[in-house]
Design a protein around this motif. Structure first.
Motif, mmCIF file in Angstrom:
data_model
loop_
_atom_site.group_PDB
_atom_site.id
_atom_site.type_symbol
_atom_site.label_atom_id
_atom_site.label_comp_id
_atom_site.label_asym_id
_atom_site.label_seq_id
_atom_site.Cartn_x
_atom_site.Cartn_y
_atom_site.Cartn_z
ATOM 1 N N THR A 187 -35.033 -34.173 -63.221
ATOM 2 C CA THR A 187 -33.951 -34.796 -63.984
ATOM 3 C C THR A 187 -33.064 -35.611 -63.052
ATOM 4 O O THR A 187 -32.550 -36.650 -63.431
ATOM 5 N N VAL A 188 -32.890 -35.111 -61.812
ATOM 6 C CA VAL A 188 -32.173 -35.923 -60.833
ATOM 7 C C VAL A 188 -33.103 -36.179 -59.660
ATOM 8 O O VAL A 188 -33.821 -35.281 -59.226
ATOM 9 N N PRO A 189 -33.108 -37.402 -59.169
ATOM 10 C CA PRO A 189 -34.017 -37.706 -58.066
ATOM 11 C C PRO A 189 -33.669 -36.924 -56.806
ATOM 12 O O PRO A 189 -32.514 -36.535 -56.599
ATOM 13 N N LYS A 190 -34.681 -36.687 -55.981
ATOM 14 C CA LYS A 190 -34.474 -35.941 -54.743
ATOM 15 C C LYS A 190 -33.467 -36.623 -53.839
ATOM 16 O O LYS A 190 -32.622 -35.984 -53.218
ATOM 17 N N SER A 191 -33.556 -37.952 -53.791
ATOM 18 C CA SER A 191 -32.670 -38.665 -52.880
ATOM 19 C C SER A 191 -31.209 -38.424 -53.256
ATOM 20 O O SER A 191 -30.342 -38.266 -52.399
ATOM 21 N N PHE A 192 -30.978 -38.334 -54.571
ATOM 22 C CA PHE A 192 -29.617 -38.061 -55.031
ATOM 23 C C PHE A 192 -29.158 -36.697 -54.545
ATOM 24 O O PHE A 192 -28.056 -36.541 -54.014
ATOM 25 N N LEU A 193 -30.058 -35.706 -54.676
ATOM 26 C CA LEU A 193 -29.721 -34.355 -54.218
ATOM 27 C C LEU A 193 -29.450 -34.332 -52.719
ATOM 28 O O LEU A 193 -28.491 -33.709 -52.255
ATOM 29 N N ASN A 194 -30.307 -35.040 -51.958
ATOM 30 C CA ASN A 194 -30.120 -35.066 -50.502
ATOM 31 C C ASN A 194 -28.726 -35.557 -50.142
ATOM 32 O O ASN A 194 -27.995 -34.911 -49.388
ATOM 33 N N SER A 195 -28.362 -36.723 -50.700
ATOM 34 C CA SER A 195 -27.049 -37.279 -50.376
ATOM 35 C C SER A 195 -25.945 -36.333 -50.829
ATOM 36 O O SER A 195 -24.987 -36.079 -50.105
ATOM 37 N N MET A 196 -26.118 -35.816 -52.045
ATOM 38 C CA MET A 196 -25.047 -34.999 -52.606
ATOM 39 C C MET A 196 -24.821 -33.744 -51.774
ATOM 40 O O MET A 196 -23.683 -33.397 -51.460
ATOM 41 N N ILE A 197 -25.909 -33.068 -51.403
ATOM 42 C CA ILE A 197 -25.757 -31.819 -50.651
ATOM 43 C C ILE A 197 -25.158 -32.101 -49.273
ATOM 44 O O ILE A 197 -24.305 -31.356 -48.786
ATOM 45 N N THR A 198 -25.595 -33.200 -48.662
ATOM 46 C CA THR A 198 -25.007 -33.544 -47.363
ATOM 47 C C THR A 198 -23.498 -33.760 -47.508
ATOM 48 O O THR A 198 -22.707 -33.267 -46.705
ATOM 49 N N VAL A 199 -23.117 -34.483 -48.554
ATOM 50 C CA VAL A 199 -21.690 -34.709 -48.802
ATOM 51 C C VAL A 199 -20.973 -33.376 -48.986
ATOM 52 O O VAL A 199 -19.930 -33.116 -48.375
ATOM 53 N N THR A 200 -21.555 -32.505 -49.794
ATOM 54 C CA THR A 200 -20.929 -31.209 -50.049
ATOM 55 C C THR A 200 -20.715 -30.448 -48.740
ATOM 56 O O THR A 200 -19.627 -29.947 -48.478
ATOM 57 N N LEU A 201 -21.777 -30.388 -47.930
ATOM 58 C CA LEU A 201 -21.691 -29.615 -46.692
ATOM 59 C C LEU A 201 -20.601 -30.146 -45.763
ATOM 60 O O LEU A 201 -19.984 -29.383 -45.030
ATOM 61 N N CYS A 202 -20.411 -31.454 -45.795
ATOM 62 C CA CYS A 202 -19.442 -32.014 -44.859
ATOM 63 C C CYS A 202 -18.017 -31.959 -45.375
ATOM 64 O O CYS A 202 -17.079 -31.873 -44.592
ATOM 65 N N CYS A 203 -17.823 -32.038 -46.699
ATOM 66 C CA CYS A 203 -16.437 -32.139 -47.173
ATOM 67 C C CYS A 203 -15.894 -30.805 -47.667
ATOM 68 O O CYS A 203 -14.781 -30.716 -48.150
ATOM 69 N N LEU A 204 -16.694 -29.764 -47.511
ATOM 70 C CA LEU A 204 -16.269 -28.425 -47.912
ATOM 71 C C LEU A 204 -15.053 -27.943 -47.111
ATOM 72 O O LEU A 204 -14.112 -27.364 -47.636
ATOM 73 N N TRP A 205 -15.064 -28.209 -45.815
ATOM 74 C CA TRP A 205 -14.211 -27.474 -44.879
ATOM 75 C C TRP A 205 -12.712 -27.712 -45.032
ATOM 76 O O TRP A 205 -11.960 -26.728 -45.056
ATOM 77 N N PRO A 206 -12.265 -28.945 -45.149
ATOM 78 C CA PRO A 206 -10.808 -29.096 -45.272
ATOM 79 C C PRO A 206 -10.250 -28.335 -46.470
ATOM 80 O O PRO A 206 -9.175 -27.727 -46.379
ATOM 81 N N THR A 207 -10.989 -28.332 -47.582
ATOM 82 C CA THR A 207 -10.486 -27.622 -48.753
ATOM 83 C C THR A 207 -10.473 -26.118 -48.511
ATOM 84 O O THR A 207 -9.502 -25.435 -48.852
ATOM 85 N N VAL A 208 -11.551 -25.590 -47.903
ATOM 86 C CA VAL A 208 -11.570 -24.149 -47.613
ATOM 87 C C VAL A 208 -10.380 -23.787 -46.729
ATOM 88 O O VAL A 208 -9.614 -22.860 -47.021
ATOM 89 N N ILE A 209 -10.211 -24.560 -45.655
ATOM 90 C CA ILE A 209 -9.165 -24.223 -44.687
ATOM 91 C C ILE A 209 -7.781 -24.333 -45.325
ATOM 92 O O ILE A 209 -6.950 -23.430 -45.196
ATOM 93 N N ASN A 210 -7.544 -25.428 -46.040
ATOM 94 C CA ASN A 210 -6.225 -25.583 -46.648
ATOM 95 C C ASN A 210 -5.952 -24.549 -47.728
ATOM 96 O O ASN A 210 -4.843 -24.025 -47.818
ATOM 97 N N THR A 211 -6.954 -24.270 -48.545
ATOM 98 C CA THR A 211 -6.740 -23.268 -49.594
ATOM 99 C C THR A 211 -6.393 -21.931 -48.956
ATOM 100 O O THR A 211 -5.427 -21.274 -49.357
ATOM 101 N N ALA A 212 -7.168 -21.552 -47.946
ATOM 102 C CA ALA A 212 -6.906 -20.275 -47.286
ATOM 103 C C ALA A 212 -5.500 -20.261 -46.698
ATOM 104 O O ALA A 212 -4.758 -19.285 -46.840
#
Ligand SMILES: Nc1ncnc2c1ncn2[C@@H]1O[C@H](COP(=O)(O)OP(=O)(O)OP(=O)(O)O)[C@@H](O)[C@H]1O
Ligand SMILES: [Mg+2]
Lengths: 328, 285
Positions: A187-212
């Motif tokens: 339903t979603v192309p692999k390339s979309f997943l690749n980019s999306m997961i990479t984005v997720t992995l990289c932009c997770l941290w500031p939110t985790v740190i600030n929320t904590a």
């Protein structure tokens, strides 16, 4: 001329507190425009002096020309697409008349994506990556912020992964996605997943740190109020902890979205995944005389979209936050 | 002492700090009667807040215990509501919603929605804050915020109202105004109140009894003074009242002769401030 000079001079320093509305407008609109003007002048001046293997470095007018071109190409492609579907429908209608049992089929249009299509793809990717990151990071941050044990358990990991570049994640993500995500009709192309997961992995941290941080630094007096009232854990989190952490959480989210957008372009370029990054890479590989101008259009578009995303976050932040003073 | 609502029995509190255990209170004995207004006074850092927090249940005693109506206090609860020094209102809620949070929590089973709304209004009226009920804490003055803090604490219908330097951060005029309000509320509702203060005049003006604490570490109750003044007190006529001046004198003598605080070199500016203020008031007379 003298009138203009005498008008500008008092604006050289700080505006007096009771300056007219006109003067304020001048400061808000005219000064940035002047800055832009100076930039364009310097750019034109420098561009004429840089020769590359693809010809002269584009000056503003060439870039504008290509921006118009890209838009026209998009319009042309859309017309072609509409025509393609119209012809199919005509053909199907004609066949249905002859053979009522015929089941009409519509084949999808498969023209190359236009510049605007690439922008839409990039936006969709960045927003879904950011959304997934937010859904993971906020609850995680709350948990870490509330519990010293969890904080001590996870903090080293967070510090370890926070500085990792997207380019390092990308090969891993690509391999894992192609190994795990196997389906005949994705339903979603692999390339979309690749980019999306990479984005997720990289932009997770500031939110985790600030929320904590926001959660763990709730004013102790407010925590005492909650204890005196004997609020349940759920009420304590939703009525005391989260509202008081919201400004800090949103600052984290803003940083995250900024990172997400930067990471996405790099990931798309490296992995040849559809999006603005691929557009830039393709133009670079094509190497026509217009390529540099078209890349400049993309650069400006990337900047404008990044700015727009940040403004949207800021507006959201103002809307949900009780702290009225926000940095701009 | 059989009509005591609250009893502190041999309460000792020890905090563990980086430099080892710190004994703040040792064997504090105190009993409070229903409807009594008691002030806790003592030098900065002697442990007044710790006593109050012990009663509130926010700090637990290392030895001994606090007994409220025959039952030992083990955790905080709305029947011992607290007015904090810096109002501690939730900044994202309006004045009304701040009081509502407390009322809706405490009376969620015992009062209907309508009754709760009336009770919120009633308590805001009590501190004369109905006109500002839609404003956020940052939009009102410190004195007004402290009124709302008092309304919130009163709205929990506490058996004991605990106040930790409730007027400490206010200017003298606002403070006098709030003291008058508090006197009026107390004479109408007749609640049991324990108030921490470092202001001698405030203590004498408001209290039925003044509990004077010795200096820490391992602080204790040094002296208890019964204030024998009429229920209805007026700050202007009191100034020439012999009884009033006697009480003031007793407290001042305790603080500045018997428990003279030896200023150590490391004493911070904030430690000295309350003393300086009180000393100024001495020189006024
Ligand atoms: N949680 C804690 N951990 C360690 N030490 C503490 C803690 N709370 C208070 N103390 C120490 O206990 C002593 C008494 O503190 P407390 O706050 O009760 O004093 P206080 O009489 O209320 O002073 P002030 O008039 O300045 O408010 C101080 O020396 C303080 O440093
Ligand atoms: Mg204190």
């Amino acid at each position: 001329m003298a009138a203009i000079v005498s008008f500008i001079r008092p604006l050289g320093g700080l505006l007096p507190p009771r300056s007219s509305r006109f003067a304020r407008l001048f400061q808000a609109v005219a000064l940035p425009l002047a800055g832009l003007g100076v930039f364009l002048l310097l750019w034109s001046f420098a561009a004429g002096r840089i020769d590359t293997s693809l010809g002269q470095f584009p000056d503003p007018s060439m870039v504008w020309e290509q921006a118009v071109n890209l838009y026209d190409e998009h319009r042309a492609s859309r017309e072609k697409e509409a025509g393609f579907y119209a012809r199919q429908e005509q053909r199907n209608a004609a066949r249905l008349k002859v053979d009522p049992d015929y089941e009409p089929r519509i084949r999808p249009y498969t023209g190359p994506p236009t510049f605007l299509d690439q922008i839409v793809t990039s936006l969709l990717t960045v927003l879904s990556g950011f959304l997934v990151a937010t859904l993971l990071a906020v609850p995680w941050g709350i948990a870490i912020g509330l519990s010293k044990t969890l904080h001590q358990a996870f903090n080293p990991l967070i510090q370890l992964f926070k500085p990792v570049s997207p380019l390092a994640w990308l090969p891993l993500v690509t391999m894992v996605v192609s190994a795990v995500y196997v389906s005949d009709d994705p339903t979603v192309p692999k390339s979309f997943l690749n980019s999306m997961i990479t984005v997720t992995l990289c932009c997770l941290w500031p939110t985790v740190i600030n929320t904590a941080m926001g959660v763990s630094s709730v004013n102790p007096d407010l925590v005492n109020v909650s204890r005196v009232l004997r609020l349940s854990t759920l009420d304590h989190v939703t009525k005391i902890v989260l509202p008081s952490a919201v400004p800090v959480i949103f600052t984290g989210l803003r940083i995250s979205l900024g990172i997400a957008w930067m990471v996405l372009i790099a990931a798309e370029m490296l992995a040849q995944n559809p999006g603005l990054g691929k557009f830039v890479w393709d133009e670079f590989q094509n190497g026509s005389s217009n390529s540099l101008s078209r890349i400049m259009v993309a650069v400006i578009a990337i900047g404008l979209i990044g700015l727009g995303l940040d403004r949207i976050m800021l507006t959201l932040q103002r809307f949900v936050s009780w702290e009225k003073e926000q940095e701009r | 002492m059989n009509d005591a609502v609250l009893e502190l029995s041999r309460v000792s509190v020890e905090f563990s700090t980086e430099r080892g255990p710190l004994k703040v209170l040792e064997d504090v004995d105190l009993s409070i009667r229903r409807g009594e207004f008691v002030s806790l006074i003592g030098h900065s850092g002697c442990g007044k807040s710790t006593v109050l927090n012990c009663i509130a249940g926010l700090v637990s005693a290392t030895k001994g215990g606090v007994i409220l109506e025959g039952r030992e206090v083990t955790e905080p609860g709305p029947e011992r509501s607290v007015v904090f020094q810096n109002h501690s209102l939730l900044p994202w809620l309006s004045v009304y919603d701040n009081v509502a949070l407390a009322v809706n929590q405490v009376f969620r089973r015992t009062k209907s929605k309508q009754e709760r709304a009336e009770w919120i209004e009633h308590n805001l009226e009590l501190v004369q804050m109905t006109h500002a009920s839609h404003l956020r804490p940052r939009e009102i003055s410190g004195g007004m915020a402290q009124r709302v803090g008092i309304a919130r604490a009163l709205a929990m219908q506490p058996k004991i109202l605990l106040m930790d330097e409730p007027f400490g951060a206010l200017d003298a005029l606002t403070r006098a105004h709030l003291q008058d309000s508090l006197m009026e509320i107390h004479s109408n509702l007749n609640n049991t109140v324990i108030m921490v203060t470092h202001d001698v005049d405030e203590a004498v003006l408001l209290s039925d009894r003044i509990v004077m604490m010795s200096n820490g570490p391992a602080a204790n109750i040094g002296q208890v003074l019964d204030v024998e003044l009429p229920e209805e007190r007026d700050r202007i006529s009191l100034a020439s009242d012999d009884n009033y001046n006697h009480c003031r004198h007793e407290v001042l003598q305790f603080l500045y002769e018997k428990q003279r605080k030896i200023e150590t070199l490391g004493a911070s500016a904030s430690d000295q401030k309350p003393e300086d203020e009180s000393l100024q008031e001495v020189s006024n007379y």
